[in-house]
Write a protein that holds these residues in place. Structure first.
Motif, PDB file in Angstrom:
ATOM      1  N   HIS A 110     -22.421  44.092  67.644  1.00 52.44           N
ATOM      2  CA  HIS A 110     -21.136  43.767  67.017  1.00 52.44           C
ATOM      3  C   HIS A 110     -20.098  43.423  68.081  1.00 52.44           C
ATOM      4  O   HIS A 110     -19.282  42.506  67.895  1.00 52.44           O
ATOM      5  N   LEU A 111     -20.134  44.173  69.187  1.00 55.60           N
ATOM      6  CA  LEU A 111     -19.198  43.886  70.279  1.00 55.60           C
ATOM      7  C   LEU A 111     -19.453  42.504  70.867  1.00 55.60           C
ATOM      8  O   LEU A 111     -18.518  41.741  71.128  1.00 55.60           O
ATOM      9  N   ALA A 112     -20.721  42.168  71.059  1.00 53.53           N
ATOM     10  CA  ALA A 112     -21.065  40.859  71.617  1.00 53.53           C
ATOM     11  C   ALA A 112     -20.624  39.733  70.681  1.00 53.53           C
ATOM     12  O   ALA A 112     -20.087  38.709  71.126  1.00 53.53           O
ATOM     13  N   VAL A 113     -20.823  39.930  69.384  1.00 53.24           N
ATOM     14  CA  VAL A 113     -20.415  38.908  68.408  1.00 53.24           C
ATOM     15  C   VAL A 113     -18.898  38.785  68.372  1.00 53.24           C
ATOM     16  O   VAL A 113     -18.351  37.677  68.316  1.00 53.24           O
ATOM     17  N   TRP A 114     -18.204  39.914  68.390  1.00 51.65           N
ATOM     18  CA  TRP A 114     -16.733  39.887  68.377  1.00 51.65           C
ATOM     19  C   TRP A 114     -16.193  39.135  69.589  1.00 51.65           C
ATOM     20  O   TRP A 114     -15.254  38.345  69.479  1.00 51.65           O
ATOM     21  N   CYS A 115     -16.779  39.401  70.768  1.00 54.21           N
ATOM     22  CA  CYS A 115     -16.340  38.704  71.985  1.00 54.21           C
ATOM     23  C   CYS A 115     -16.574  37.195  71.857  1.00 54.21           C
ATOM     24  O   CYS A 115     -15.720  36.387  72.238  1.00 54.21           O
ATOM     25  N   ALA A 116     -17.719  36.810  71.319  1.00 54.50           N
ATOM     26  CA  ALA A 116     -18.021  35.383  71.157  1.00 54.50           C
ATOM     27  C   ALA A 116     -17.055  34.737  70.181  1.00 54.50           C
ATOM     28  O   ALA A 116     -16.585  33.611  70.399  1.00 54.50           O
ATOM     29  N   ASP A 117     -16.725  35.437  69.088  1.00 54.99           N
ATOM     30  CA  ASP A 117     -15.801  34.894  68.091  1.00 54.99           C
ATOM     31  C   ASP A 117     -14.382  34.759  68.628  1.00 54.99           C
ATOM     32  O   ASP A 117     -13.587  33.961  68.121  1.00 54.99           O
ATOM     33  N   ASN A 118     -14.048  35.570  69.650  1.00 49.66           N
ATOM     34  CA  ASN A 118     -12.693  35.554  70.206  1.00 49.66           C
ATOM     35  C   ASN A 118     -12.645  34.889  71.579  1.00 49.66           C
ATOM     36  O   ASN A 118     -11.737  35.149  72.372  1.00 49.66           O
ATOM     37  N   ASN A 119     -13.636  34.035  71.835  1.00 49.61           N
ATOM     38  CA  ASN A 119     -13.675  33.240  73.073  1.00 49.61           C
ATOM     39  C   ASN A 119     -13.676  34.104  74.328  1.00 49.61           C
ATOM     40  O   ASN A 119     -13.024  33.778  75.325  1.00 49.61           O
ATOM     41  N   LEU A 120     -14.377  35.227  74.263  1.00 43.82           N
ATOM     42  CA  LEU A 120     -14.538  36.105  75.425  1.00 43.82           C
ATOM     43  C   LEU A 120     -16.012  36.131  75.799  1.00 43.82           C
ATOM     44  O   LEU A 120     -16.883  36.190  74.928  1.00 43.82           O
ATOM     45  N   ALA A 121     -16.287  36.080  77.095  1.00 45.74           N
ATOM     46  CA  ALA A 121     -17.677  36.076  77.565  1.00 45.74           C
ATOM     47  C   ALA A 121     -18.001  37.416  78.223  1.00 45.74           C
ATOM     48  O   ALA A 121     -17.362  37.808  79.193  1.00 45.74           O
ATOM     49  N   LEU A 122     -18.967  38.131  77.662  1.00 46.38           N
ATOM     50  CA  LEU A 122     -19.410  39.386  78.265  1.00 46.38           C
ATOM     51  C   LEU A 122     -20.267  39.089  79.494  1.00 46.38           C
ATOM     52  O   LEU A 122     -21.222  38.314  79.420  1.00 46.38           O
ATOM     53  N   ASN A 123     -19.920  39.700  80.616  1.00 45.45           N
ATOM     54  CA  ASN A 123     -20.701  39.547  81.836  1.00 45.45           C
ATOM     55  C   ASN A 123     -21.785  40.625  81.842  1.00 45.45           C
ATOM     56  O   ASN A 123     -21.537  41.771  82.204  1.00 45.45           O
ATOM     57  N   THR A 124     -22.975  40.263  81.432  1.00 47.71           N
ATOM     58  CA  THR A 124     -24.059  41.235  81.321  1.00 47.71           C
ATOM     59  C   THR A 124     -24.436  41.820  82.678  1.00 47.71           C
ATOM     60  O   THR A 124     -24.864  42.981  82.763  1.00 47.71           O
ATOM     61  N   LYS A 125     -24.270  41.046  83.751  1.00 43.47           N
ATOM     62  CA  LYS A 125     -24.615  41.544  85.081  1.00 43.47           C
ATOM     63  C   LYS A 125     -23.697  42.692  85.509  1.00 43.47           C
ATOM     64  O   LYS A 125     -24.089  43.530  86.313  1.00 43.47           O
ATOM     65  N   LYS A 126     -22.480  42.722  84.975  1.00 42.55           N
ATOM     66  CA  LYS A 126     -21.548  43.794  85.316  1.00 42.55           C
ATOM     67  C   LYS A 126     -21.550  44.901  84.269  1.00 42.55           C
ATOM     68  O   LYS A 126     -20.847  45.899  84.418  1.00 42.55           O
ATOM     69  N   THR A 127     -22.317  44.720  83.209  1.00 42.00           N
ATOM     70  CA  THR A 127     -22.421  45.732  82.163  1.00 42.00           C
ATOM     71  C   THR A 127     -23.559  46.698  82.495  1.00 42.00           C
ATOM     72  O   THR A 127     -24.635  46.273  82.889  1.00 42.00           O
ATOM     73  N   LYS A 128     -23.298  47.986  82.375  1.00 43.96           N
ATOM     74  CA  LYS A 128     -24.296  49.007  82.714  1.00 43.96           C
ATOM     75  C   LYS A 128     -24.523  49.925  81.520  1.00 43.96           C
ATOM     76  O   LYS A 128     -23.659  50.096  80.667  1.00 43.96           O
ATOM     77  N   GLU A 129     -25.699  50.529  81.497  1.00 42.72           N
ATOM     78  CA  GLU A 129     -26.031  51.512  80.464  1.00 42.72           C
ATOM     79  C   GLU A 129     -26.330  52.850  81.130  1.00 42.72           C
ATOM     80  O   GLU A 129     -27.128  52.926  82.064  1.00 42.72           O
ATOM     81  N   LEU A 130     -25.662  53.898  80.655  1.00 41.68           N
ATOM     82  CA  LEU A 130     -25.838  55.245  81.190  1.00 41.68           C
ATOM     83  C   LEU A 130     -26.313  56.153  80.060  1.00 41.68           C
ATOM     84  O   LEU A 130     -25.655  56.248  79.021  1.00 41.68           O
ATOM     85  N   ILE A 131     -27.455  56.800  80.244  1.00 39.68           N
ATOM     86  CA  ILE A 131     -28.037  57.667  79.213  1.00 39.68           C
ATOM     87  C   ILE A 131     -27.919  59.127  79.635  1.00 39.68           C
ATOM     88  O   ILE A 131     -28.350  59.500  80.725  1.00 39.68           O
ATOM     89  N   VAL A 132     -27.314  59.931  78.780  1.00 33.87           N
ATOM     90  CA  VAL A 132     -27.204  61.374  79.009  1.00 33.87           C
ATOM     91  C   VAL A 132     -28.139  62.061  78.028  1.00 33.87           C
ATOM     92  O   VAL A 132     -27.940  61.997  76.812  1.00 33.87           O
ATOM     93  N   ASP A 133     -29.165  62.695  78.540  1.00 33.40           N
ATOM     94  CA  ASP A 133     -30.191  63.290  77.681  1.00 33.40           C
ATOM     95  C   ASP A 133     -30.648  64.608  78.295  1.00 33.40           C
ATOM     96  O   ASP A 133     -31.267  64.634  79.366  1.00 33.40           O
ATOM     97  N   PHE A 134     -30.338  65.711  77.622  1.00 33.37           N
ATOM     98  CA  PHE A 134     -30.688  67.036  78.138  1.00 33.37           C
ATOM     99  C   PHE A 134     -31.876  67.652  77.398  1.00 33.37           C
ATOM    100  O   PHE A 134     -32.142  68.845  77.538  1.00 33.37           O
ATOM    101  N   ARG A 135     -32.575  66.871  76.611  1.00 33.01           N
ATOM    102  CA  ARG A 135     -33.740  67.399  75.910  1.00 33.01           C
ATOM    103  C   ARG A 135     -34.875  67.679  76.901  1.00 33.01           C
ATOM    104  O   ARG A 135     -34.996  67.013  77.923  1.00 33.01           O
TER     105      ARG A 135
END
Length: 233
Positions: A19-44
């Motif tokens: 939804h965020l990616a679509v919203w950015c595209a609809d509002n003429n914003l380009a997400l820089n995937t190379k600068k986007t990171k994913e952090l997972i916190v998992d204590f299981r």
């Protein structure tokens, strides 16, 4: 984007990213995937396999830590990386403090310089991370304060005192602001003498901001009762 994954169901989290990616595209914003990171916190004890997130066909890099608004957040929610980074940066400032002392500036000016250039670094977002720091991390931060205190010759507030003061101030602001998302967490008991303590099964949660702030507020109320002041209604 923050997503809470329960029962290994990641659909809501992944949909929110899309939804965020679509919203950015609809509002003429380009997400820089190379600068986007994913952090997972998992204590299981048994962690499952996490499929990488893709944005516009490009895989998002998964990292073990990330600097967000000047704070280093680690996947294990420990704060050693953050405190070492702050201490390293603050260690560069006492040199200038010594130069000012050699110029025979007053202790008041030296103390003001310390607060602006050293304490401001050490206490950046301190209400978020200091309560969960290890003893070694707390001591490393306090050593910088002791060094500055030796140079200035003035009695400087400890890091513990600064953290308590800021937590109380933030808690009072939230308690007065009914529109704040955390306002309902600061509720007085029917007696009006103490705030309701949140149940916590882990020390990680117990040392986080909200439970720690409630404890500080209750301590402050106890002091007010002993001093004879009026309690909030």
């Amino acid at each position: 984007v923050i997503g809470l994954i329960s029962d290994n169901d990641e659909s809501a989290y992944r949909e929110e990213v899309q939804h965020l990616a679509v919203w950015c595209a609809d509002n003429n914003l380009a997400l820089n995937t190379k600068k986007t990171k994913e952090l997972i916190v998992d204590f299981r004890k048994k962690t499952g396999t996490h499929i990488p997130i893709h944005i516009n066909g490009t895989e998002v890099e998964r990292v073990a830590s990330f600097k967000f608004l000047g704070v280093d957040i680690s996947e294990d929610l420990s704060w050693t990386l953050n405190t070492s980074s702050l201490v390293k940066k603050a260690h560069q400032r006492p040199f200038f403090l010594r130069r000012l002392k050699k110029a025979h500036l007053s202790p008041q000016i030296l103390e003001n310089f310390y607060r602006c250039t050293i304490e401001s670094i050490l206490t950046n977002c301190i209400s978020v991370w200091y309560g969960s720091c290890s003893v070694a991390d707390c001591k490393s931060v306090q050593r910088v304060v002791k060094t500055a205190q030796h140079i200035t010759g003035s009695s400087l507030p400890t890091v513990d005192a600064v953290q308590s003061k800021r937590c109380l101030r933030r808690a009072h602001n939230i308690e007065k602001d009914s529109s704040h998302p955390s306002h309902r967490l600061f509720a007085l008991l029917p007696s009006g003498r103490r705030y309701r303590v949140l149940r916590s099964r882990t020390s990680r949660f117990r040392n986080s901001f909200i439970p720690a702030a409630v404890t500080l507020l209750n301590s402050a109320l106890h002091t007010d009762v002993c001093g004879g002041t009026h309690l909030p209604q």
